[in-house]
Enzyme design. Structure first.
Site, PDB file in Angstrom:
ATOM      1  NE  ARG A 230      -3.218   2.504   2.806  1.00 25.99           N
ATOM      2  CZ  ARG A 230      -3.157   3.299   3.879  1.00 25.99           C
ATOM      3  NH1 ARG A 230      -2.514   2.905   4.964  1.00 25.99           N
ATOM      4  NH2 ARG A 230      -3.744   4.462   3.874  1.00 25.99           N
TER       5      ARG A 230
ATOM      6  CG  HIS B 221      -0.949   8.837   3.715  1.00 22.56           C
ATOM      7  ND1 HIS B 221      -1.051   7.467   3.917  1.00 22.56           N
ATOM      8  CD2 HIS B 221      -0.535   9.342   4.907  1.00 22.56           C
ATOM      9  CE1 HIS B 221      -0.693   7.168   5.167  1.00 22.56           C
ATOM     10  NE2 HIS B 221      -0.367   8.290   5.779  1.00 22.56           N
TER      11      HIS B 221
ATOM     12  CD  GLU C 206      -4.524   7.224  10.222  1.00 21.64           C
ATOM     13  OE1 GLU C 206      -4.057   8.262  10.729  1.00 21.64           O
ATOM     14  OE2 GLU C 206      -4.137   6.087  10.545  1.00 21.64           O
TER      15      GLU C 206
ATOM     16  CG  ASN D  65      -5.114   3.127   8.866  1.00 20.52           C
ATOM     17  OD1 ASN D  65      -5.346   2.159   8.144  1.00 20.52           O
ATOM     18  ND2 ASN D  65      -4.682   4.285   8.384  1.00 20.52           N
TER      19      ASN D  65
ATOM     20  CE1 TYR E 220       0.543   2.473  13.615  1.00 19.47           C
ATOM     21  CE2 TYR E 220      -1.462   3.589  12.938  1.00 19.47           C
ATOM     22  CZ  TYR E 220      -0.233   3.045  12.626  1.00 19.47           C
ATOM     23  OH  TYR E 220       0.221   3.068  11.334  1.00 19.47           O
TER      24      TYR E 220
ATOM     25  CD  GLU F 191      -1.396   3.863   8.247  1.00 18.15           C
ATOM     26  OE1 GLU F 191      -1.106   4.273   9.383  1.00 18.15           O
ATOM     27  OE2 GLU F 191      -1.609   4.616   7.281  1.00 18.15           O
TER      28      GLU F 191
HETATM   29  C1  FCB Z   1      -0.872   6.938  10.940  1.00 17.16           C
HETATM   30  C2  FCB Z   1      -0.485   7.519   9.600  1.00 17.16           C
HETATM   31  C3  FCB Z   1       0.846   7.020   9.084  1.00 17.16           C
HETATM   32  C4  FCB Z   1       1.870   6.930  10.198  1.00 17.16           C
HETATM   33  C5  FCB Z   1       1.324   6.140  11.351  1.00 17.16           C
HETATM   34  C6  FCB Z   1       2.290   5.945  12.496  1.00 17.16           C
HETATM   35  O1  FCB Z   1      -1.746   7.799  11.584  1.00 17.16           O
HETATM   36  O2  FCB Z   1      -1.474   7.224   8.639  1.00 17.16           O
HETATM   37  O3  FCB Z   1       1.262   7.866   8.049  1.00 17.16           O
HETATM   38  O4  FCB Z   1       2.252   8.196  10.585  1.00 17.16           O
HETATM   39  O5  FCB Z   1       0.165   6.766  11.844  1.00 17.16           O
END
Ligand code: FCB
Length: 478
Positions: free
Chosen positions: A84, A128, A173, A302, A304, A379
């Site tokens: 991607r 992006h 995002e 995405n 985290y 992500e």
């Molecule tokens: C996301 C972004 C990516 C990167 C990661 C850590 O929010 O899409 O570009 O910065 O975080």
């Protein structure tokens, strides 16, 4: 089943599951002044003193623009089945409007050729975060016209690459574009205007809708069109009425503001109410919601870390712990009555808590909210302070554990009925981490910033084995 027994069972994925890695244009390409490319808002922002750590910029980044052949060869060695990447809008349409610059598109044509040649499926993100600066000068995302400009750009790229690229993502995002870009100002263009951030969110939604229609008219129907949301998993500090109300407020601002119109054709009533002191939403015109709610072929998630909130205590302006950078301006318009807390547990170099259950919960939420819609994890990953050892090897057991835990969470969701078709590790290689510059390393591949040499970390080798066998290697073998 207890955790220990679970770990002994091989974790195997469906045969067609895509094992990918992700990057974005400004974070890796460099070559910012080559072949007719003009500045984007990230060029301007990173060159503005005080905006990024150490004043670092993406001018060179990891020089992928010149090294893409070697980078694709590395992906092939790692056994990736998908990659991607994003297109730099100002490389293709330098003023953000009008005809395309063919030499800019040619770079992406060559990259796609290279990927297809190695049997790697390209997945294109159109946007992006790198708006052409000329469009920001004309008002940026708070201006409605930007959505129309995006549709024109989508049409150009769709016509150029739609015959060979099956996977398309309109926006990455949009929450970050709208609220970090226009409310807290920690991202480009660095504005701090809560009302403008909500206008931006709406015009990003509209851009997605108009862009999707443009792509459909430009490409074969077999292609898949998606959007990547950083949907937050918002959890309450306690079960009190007030803390649950705080969850609702943040869930609307993080998620409902996008999936409301995208999936259900309306902004949540509770969002309109919680932001009524900031805006009257009169920028939502007749027909917009219909234009936004285009049928999607897939949804990109995405993830985290989860977000932990409560009702604010006596000092709502106190230090923030929402993980989105230091700013005295909130990225959450109208939510001054909400406090953010650090989730307990082990943290990455970003200070983000490692919590794979959040990924599982997110997948299950969208499995219920959008039944039948295929999901991709577009992500997921972690930053650690990686360093080569005396032999030049880069050992990153924390990242291996992070990937292992999160991929197991994905597998568990699949077992519970979720239709997750692929996983894109963030990121293929270390790169420019926005306001953090080069200080945070998210790559599975280490980049020596002095020489730009690439070295796969132990996590890349672990992931390669998973990608090649479809089964997660046990942690002990790394
Ligand atoms: C996301 C972004 C990516 C990167 C990661 C850590 O929010 O899409 O570009 O910065 O975080």
């Amino acid at each position: 089943m207890p955790e220990s027994a679970q770990s002994a069972t091989p974790v195997t994925f469906p045969p067609a599951f895509l094992w990918g890695a992700a990057t974005s244009a400004y974070q890796i390409e460099g070559a910012v002044r080559e072949d007719g490319r003009t500045p984007s808002i990230w060029d301007t922002f990173s060159h503005t003193p005080g905006k990024t750590a150490g004043g670092e910029t993406g001018d060179i980044a990891v020089d992928h623009y010149h090294r893409y052949r070697d980078d694709v060869a590395l992906m092939a060695e790692l056994g990736l089945s998908a990659y991607r990447f994003s297109i730099s809008w100002s490389r293709v349409q330098p003023t953000g409007r009008g005809p395309a610059v063919q030499v800019g598109l040619d770079f992406y044509r060559r990259l796609v050729d290279e990927l297809l040649d190695k049997g790697i499926k390209p997945a294109i993100t159109l946007y992006h975060w790198d708006l052409p600066q000329e469009l920001e000068d004309a008002g940026g995302w708070p201006e409605r016209d930007t959505a129309h400009r995006f549709a024109e750009y989508a049409q150009i790229v769709g016509e150029a690459l739609g015959d060979r690229v099956e996977h398309w993502i309109t926006l990455n995002e949009p929450w970050c574009s709208a609220f970090l870009g226009y409310a807290s100002g920690v991202h480009a263009p660095g504005r701090t205007d809560p009302a403008a951030s909500l206008r931006a969110a709406h015009h990003l939604n509209l851009a997605h809708g108009l862009g999707t229609s443009a792509l459909r008219s430009a490409m074969p129907a077999r292609n898949s069109i998606a959007i990547s949301l950083n949907s937050s998993v918002v959890r309450p500090l306690s079960q009190t009425e007030a803390d649950l109300a705080a969850v609702r407020t943040i869930d609307d601002l993080a998620n409902g503001v996008f999936h409301g119109p995208l999936l259900h054709g309306a902004y949540p009533e509770t969002l309109l109410a919680s932001t009524s002191s900031v805006t009257d939403w009169s920028f939502v015109l007749d027909g917009d919601l219909r234009a936004i709610q285009q049928p999607l072929d897939a949804l990109g998630l995405n993830y985290y870390t989860p977000t932990l909130v409560s009702a604010a205590d006596a000092d709502p302006k106190g230090p923030r712990a929402d993980g989105h950078g230091a700013s005295s301006h909130s990225p959450w318009p109208g939510a001054d009555d909400v406090a953010f807390h650090q989730t307990p547990g082990e943290r990455t170099e970003m200070g983000w808590t490692v919590d794979p259950t959040g990924l599982h919960d997110l997948i299950m939420r969208y499995t219920k909210e959008a039944p039948g819609l295929p999901l991709y994890i577009t992500e997921n990953g972690a930053a650690y302070d990686d360093k080569p050892d005396a032999d030049g090897r880069v050992n990153d057991p924390e990242r291996v554990a992070y990937l292992h835990g999160h991929l197991r969470a994905v597998r568990r969701a699949i077992a519970e009925g979720a239709d997750v078709r692929g996983y894109f590790l963030w990121s293929l290689m270390d790169n420019f981490e926005w306001a953090y510059g080069y200080q945070k390393r998210f790559g599975a591949v280490y980049v020596d910033y002095a020489t730009l040499a690439r070295t796969p970390k132990s996590s890349a080798l672990w992931y390669a084995q998973a990608a090649k066998t479809g089964t997660l290697p046990p942690l002990e073998t790394t």
